[in-house]
Scaffold this motif. Structure first.
Motif, PDB file in Angstrom:
ATOM      1  N   LEU A 169      52.705  48.492  40.629  1.00 27.95           N
ATOM      2  CA  LEU A 169      51.481  47.934  40.042  1.00 27.95           C
ATOM      3  C   LEU A 169      51.569  47.726  38.533  1.00 27.95           C
ATOM      4  CD1 LEU A 169      48.636  49.530  42.185  1.00 27.95           C
ATOM      5  CD2 LEU A 169      50.064  47.506  42.613  1.00 27.95           C
ATOM      6  N   PRO A 170      52.223  48.612  37.763  1.00 27.06           N
ATOM      7  CA  PRO A 170      52.382  48.296  36.335  1.00 27.06           C
ATOM      8  C   PRO A 170      53.152  47.004  36.100  1.00 27.06           C
ATOM      9  CG  PRO A 170      52.752  50.635  36.716  1.00 27.06           C
ATOM     10  CD  PRO A 170      52.676  49.992  38.074  1.00 27.06           C
ATOM     11  N   ALA A 171      54.210  46.762  36.873  1.00 29.20           N
ATOM     12  CA  ALA A 171      54.970  45.522  36.727  1.00 29.20           C
ATOM     13  C   ALA A 171      54.142  44.322  37.159  1.00 29.20           C
ATOM     14  CB  ALA A 171      56.262  45.592  37.539  1.00 29.20           C
ATOM     15  N   VAL A 172      53.324  44.495  38.194  1.00 30.10           N
ATOM     16  CA  VAL A 172      52.434  43.413  38.626  1.00 30.10           C
ATOM     17  C   VAL A 172      51.497  43.023  37.488  1.00 30.10           C
ATOM     18  CG1 VAL A 172      50.467  42.870  40.122  1.00 30.10           C
ATOM     19  CG2 VAL A 172      52.537  43.892  41.100  1.00 30.10           C
ATOM     20  N   ARG A 173      50.913  44.016  36.837  1.00 34.48           N
ATOM     21  CA  ARG A 173      49.986  43.726  35.736  1.00 34.48           C
ATOM     22  C   ARG A 173      50.714  43.070  34.559  1.00 34.48           C
ATOM     23  NH1 ARG A 173      47.786  48.852  37.630  1.00 34.48           N
ATOM     24  NH2 ARG A 173      45.790  48.419  38.630  1.00 34.48           N
ATOM     25  N   GLN A 174      51.927  43.525  34.301  1.00 26.81           N
ATOM     26  CA  GLN A 174      52.686  42.932  33.207  1.00 26.81           C
ATOM     27  C   GLN A 174      53.043  41.479  33.515  1.00 26.81           C
ATOM     28  OE1 GLN A 174      56.078  45.295  32.036  1.00 26.81           O
ATOM     29  NE2 GLN A 174      56.775  43.808  30.513  1.00 26.81           N
ATOM     30  N   ALA A 175      53.496  41.219  34.738  1.00 24.92           N
ATOM     31  CA  ALA A 175      53.808  39.847  35.137  1.00 24.92           C
ATOM     32  C   ALA A 175      52.565  38.973  35.079  1.00 24.92           C
ATOM     33  CB  ALA A 175      54.405  39.828  36.545  1.00 24.92           C
ATOM     34  N   ALA A 176      51.450  39.489  35.562  1.00 18.67           N
ATOM     35  CA  ALA A 176      50.212  38.714  35.552  1.00 18.67           C
ATOM     36  C   ALA A 176      49.792  38.376  34.132  1.00 18.67           C
ATOM     37  CB  ALA A 176      49.105  39.486  36.264  1.00 18.67           C
ATOM     38  N   GLY A 177      50.023  39.299  33.195  1.00 16.66           N
ATOM     39  CA  GLY A 177      49.713  39.019  31.800  1.00 16.66           C
ATOM     40  C   GLY A 177      50.547  37.878  31.254  1.00 16.66           C
ATOM     41  N   LEU A 178      51.852  37.887  31.559  1.00 19.12           N
ATOM     42  CA  LEU A 178      52.721  36.788  31.132  1.00 19.12           C
ATOM     43  C   LEU A 178      52.264  35.465  31.724  1.00 19.12           C
ATOM     44  CD1 LEU A 178      56.247  38.451  31.555  1.00 19.12           C
ATOM     45  CD2 LEU A 178      55.146  37.831  29.389  1.00 19.12           C
ATOM     46  N   GLU A 228      53.534  30.475  48.955  1.00 20.07           N
ATOM     47  CA  GLU A 228      52.429  31.425  49.017  1.00 20.07           C
ATOM     48  C   GLU A 228      51.680  31.461  47.689  1.00 20.07           C
ATOM     49  OE1 GLU A 228      50.067  34.429  50.962  1.00 20.07           O
ATOM     50  OE2 GLU A 228      51.532  32.994  51.734  1.00 20.07           O
ATOM     51  N   MET A 229      52.410  31.250  46.600  1.00 24.15           N
ATOM     52  CA  MET A 229      51.773  31.260  45.285  1.00 24.15           C
ATOM     53  C   MET A 229      50.897  30.029  45.081  1.00 24.15           C
ATOM     54  SD  MET A 229      51.361  33.060  42.558  1.00 24.15           S
ATOM     55  CE  MET A 229      52.678  34.122  41.961  1.00 24.15           C
ATOM     56  N   PHE A 230      51.388  28.859  45.425  1.00 24.28           N
ATOM     57  CA  PHE A 230      50.622  27.616  45.333  1.00 24.28           C
ATOM     58  C   PHE A 230      51.440  26.523  45.999  1.00 24.28           C
ATOM     59  CE2 PHE A 230      49.156  23.692  43.364  1.00 24.28           C
ATOM     60  CZ  PHE A 230      47.783  23.863  43.382  1.00 24.28           C
ATOM     61  N   PRO A 231      50.809  25.639  46.797  1.00 26.44           N
ATOM     62  CA  PRO A 231      49.381  25.519  47.054  1.00 26.44           C
ATOM     63  C   PRO A 231      49.004  26.080  48.419  1.00 26.44           C
ATOM     64  CG  PRO A 231      50.486  23.477  47.621  1.00 26.44           C
ATOM     65  CD  PRO A 231      51.571  24.469  47.254  1.00 26.44           C
ATOM     66  N   ARG A 232      47.989  26.852  48.473  1.00 22.79           N
ATOM     67  CA  ARG A 232      47.362  27.256  49.728  1.00 22.79           C
ATOM     68  C   ARG A 232      45.980  27.785  49.405  1.00 22.79           C
ATOM     69  NH1 ARG A 232      49.284  32.093  53.118  1.00 22.79           N
ATOM     70  NH2 ARG A 232      47.186  31.636  53.868  1.00 22.79           N
ATOM     71  N   TYR A 233      45.143  27.921  50.421  1.00 23.91           N
ATOM     72  CA  TYR A 233      43.807  28.453  50.171  1.00 23.91           C
ATOM     73  C   TYR A 233      43.913  29.804  49.469  1.00 23.91           C
ATOM     74  CZ  TYR A 233      41.421  24.925  52.973  1.00 23.91           C
ATOM     75  OH  TYR A 233      40.912  23.746  53.457  1.00 23.91           O
ATOM     76  N   GLY A 234      43.019  30.002  48.521  1.00 23.68           N
ATOM     77  CA  GLY A 234      43.051  31.228  47.744  1.00 23.68           C
ATOM     78  C   GLY A 234      44.016  31.182  46.586  1.00 23.68           C
ATOM     79  N   SER A 235      44.548  29.985  46.254  1.00 26.48           N
ATOM     80  CA  SER A 235      45.460  29.850  45.113  1.00 26.48           C
ATOM     81  C   SER A 235      44.931  28.779  44.170  1.00 26.48           C
ATOM     82  CB  SER A 235      46.875  29.520  45.585  1.00 26.48           C
ATOM     83  OG  SER A 235      46.930  28.253  46.202  1.00 26.48           O
ATOM     84  N   PHE A 236      45.565  28.649  43.016  1.00 18.58           N
ATOM     85  CA  PHE A 236      44.998  27.814  41.958  1.00 18.58           C
ATOM     86  C   PHE A 236      46.095  27.244  41.078  1.00 18.58           C
ATOM     87  CE2 PHE A 236      44.737  32.360  41.110  1.00 18.58           C
ATOM     88  CZ  PHE A 236      45.458  32.515  39.932  1.00 18.58           C
ATOM     89  N   PRO A 237      45.806  26.150  40.347  1.00 19.31           N
ATOM     90  CA  PRO A 237      46.801  25.521  39.473  1.00 19.31           C
ATOM     91  C   PRO A 237      47.228  26.436  38.326  1.00 19.31           C
ATOM     92  CG  PRO A 237      45.007  24.001  39.945  1.00 19.31           C
ATOM     93  CD  PRO A 237      44.565  25.359  40.427  1.00 19.31           C
ATOM     94  N   GLY A 238      48.345  26.059  37.756  1.00 16.82           N
ATOM     95  CA  GLY A 238      48.974  26.862  36.707  1.00 16.82           C
ATOM     96  C   GLY A 238      50.352  27.297  37.145  1.00 16.82           C
ATOM     97  N   PHE A 239      50.538  27.349  38.468  1.00 17.50           N
ATOM     98  CA  PHE A 239      51.841  27.657  39.045  1.00 17.50           C
ATOM     99  C   PHE A 239      52.503  26.355  39.494  1.00 17.50           C
ATOM    100  CE2 PHE A 239      49.200  31.391  39.656  1.00 17.50           C
ATOM    101  CZ  PHE A 239      50.001  32.371  39.104  1.00 17.50           C
ATOM    102  N   ILE A 262      53.217  38.620  45.684  1.00 19.02           N
ATOM    103  CA  ILE A 262      52.706  37.319  45.230  1.00 19.02           C
ATOM    104  C   ILE A 262      51.192  37.350  45.126  1.00 19.02           C
ATOM    105  CG2 ILE A 262      52.337  34.929  45.978  1.00 19.02           C
ATOM    106  CD1 ILE A 262      55.066  35.214  44.793  1.00 19.02           C
ATOM    107  N   ASN A 263      50.526  37.874  46.132  1.00 19.49           N
ATOM    108  CA  ASN A 263      49.063  37.853  46.140  1.00 19.49           C
ATOM    109  C   ASN A 263      48.456  38.901  45.218  1.00 19.49           C
ATOM    110  OD1 ASN A 263      48.096  35.687  47.966  1.00 19.49           O
ATOM    111  ND2 ASN A 263      49.535  36.673  49.349  1.00 19.49           N
ATOM    112  N   LEU A 264      49.152  40.001  44.993  1.00 13.68           N
ATOM    113  CA  LEU A 264      48.690  40.950  43.979  1.00 13.68           C
ATOM    114  C   LEU A 264      48.724  40.300  42.601  1.00 13.68           C
ATOM    115  CD1 LEU A 264      50.502  44.215  45.136  1.00 13.68           C
ATOM    116  CD2 LEU A 264      48.037  43.778  45.216  1.00 13.68           C
ATOM    117  N   VAL A 265      49.826  39.630  42.296  1.00 16.15           N
ATOM    118  CA  VAL A 265      49.932  38.940  41.009  1.00 16.15           C
ATOM    119  C   VAL A 265      48.866  37.861  40.899  1.00 16.15           C
ATOM    120  CG1 VAL A 265      51.383  37.391  39.649  1.00 16.15           C
ATOM    121  CG2 VAL A 265      52.383  39.443  40.680  1.00 16.15           C
TER     122      VAL A 265
END
Length: 258
Positions: free
Chosen positions: A25-34, A59-70, A206-209
């Motif tokens: 989870l710490p790495a997830v939060r760090q990746a999400a910040g980047l 899984e990251m994009f595109p599918r329901y529950g995902s968003f642009p930026g990826f 992927i979904n945690l991030v």
């Protein structure tokens, strides 16, 4: 191993998820910040994987529950598995993903920026193309996050000419905790295991991030446009948001072609 095969797989999947919760989870939060920083700067998080790592990319994009930026990058020559044999067969795909020097060729197609980030996906972290794409991204100034299995990488041999594995190139590692060899079920009378775990654990990361990035964007006052089911919004609002989301994606990836 003689216990029930269904229990074996469920136990392996739960163990992987528990290990993610306990250690990642710490790495997830760090990746999400980047990733959030890149998206807030109107830049992109490139997501690359070959072979069955394509599943985590999409899984990251595109599918329901995902968003642009990826920005999902999938090379069909190394991920179009349906024919299996013949033209576009699996032998060719596995050969191509270990061709050296692919990274500069790929990135030459895009006007990338050091404000971009790469999420590179490989369970073993050893195929040459993914390592090469990650190494070239770093040379271009991007931060690189690896989604991989350290247990799998530690017993695998790099196919890259540098001898490095993906986690040795990356700035940050998301370890999806799949076991060495990935497959987790042993059947009496069958000498080879079945049922890989990495799809479950990799897509969980992927979904945690994704959830943490959405939270950070929303807290920054720029909530993402999320592909959302009509179940949540009703058909008219869901369709409107669908169009707005893809318009937003088109706008965002335009920076790659200027």
């Amino acid at each position: 191993m003689s216990d029930d095969v269904l229990s074996q797989y469920l136990r392996a999947a739960r163990a992987g998820l528990d290990a993610i919760e306990a250690t990642q989870l710490p790495a997830v939060r760090q990746a999400a910040g980047l990733f959030a920083d890149a998206i807030l700067a109107d830049r992109l998080v490139h997501v690359f994987g070959t072979g069955h790592s394509r599943m985590a990319v999409e899984e990251m994009f595109p599918r329901y529950g995902s968003f642009p930026g990826f920005h999902p990058i999938v090379e069909l020559s190394m991920s179009f598995h349906n024919p299996v044999v013949g033209a576009n067969g699996q032998r060719q795909a596995m050969f191509l993903e270990n061709v050296q020097g692919f990274g500069p060729v790929l990135w030459r197609n895009f006007a990338v920026s050091p404000a971009d980030v790469l999420l590179a996906v490989s369970s073993s972290g050893c195929n040459a193309v993914t390592i090469d794409v990650a190494a070239e991204a770093k040379r271009l100034g991007m931060a690189v996050v690896a989604l991989t299995s350290r247990a799998n990488a530690d017993v695998s041999t790099s196919k890259h000419e540098s001898g490095r594995k993906l986690h040795e190139v990356a700035d940050l590692i998301l370890d999806h905790q799949a076991p060495p060899g990935d497959s987790a079920v042993w059947i009496v009378g069958l000498s080879t295991p079945v049922s890989p775990v990495s799809t479950v654990t990799g897509c969980t990361l992927i979904n945690l991030v994704k959830a943490e990035v959405a939270r950070l964007l929303t807290e920054a006052g720029k909530p993402p446009k999320v592909l959302t089911s009509a179940f949540h919004l009703g058909p008219e609002a869901a369709l409107r948001l669908f169009e707005e989301t893809y318009d937003d994606y088109r706008r965002r990836i335009g920076v790659l072609y200027r």
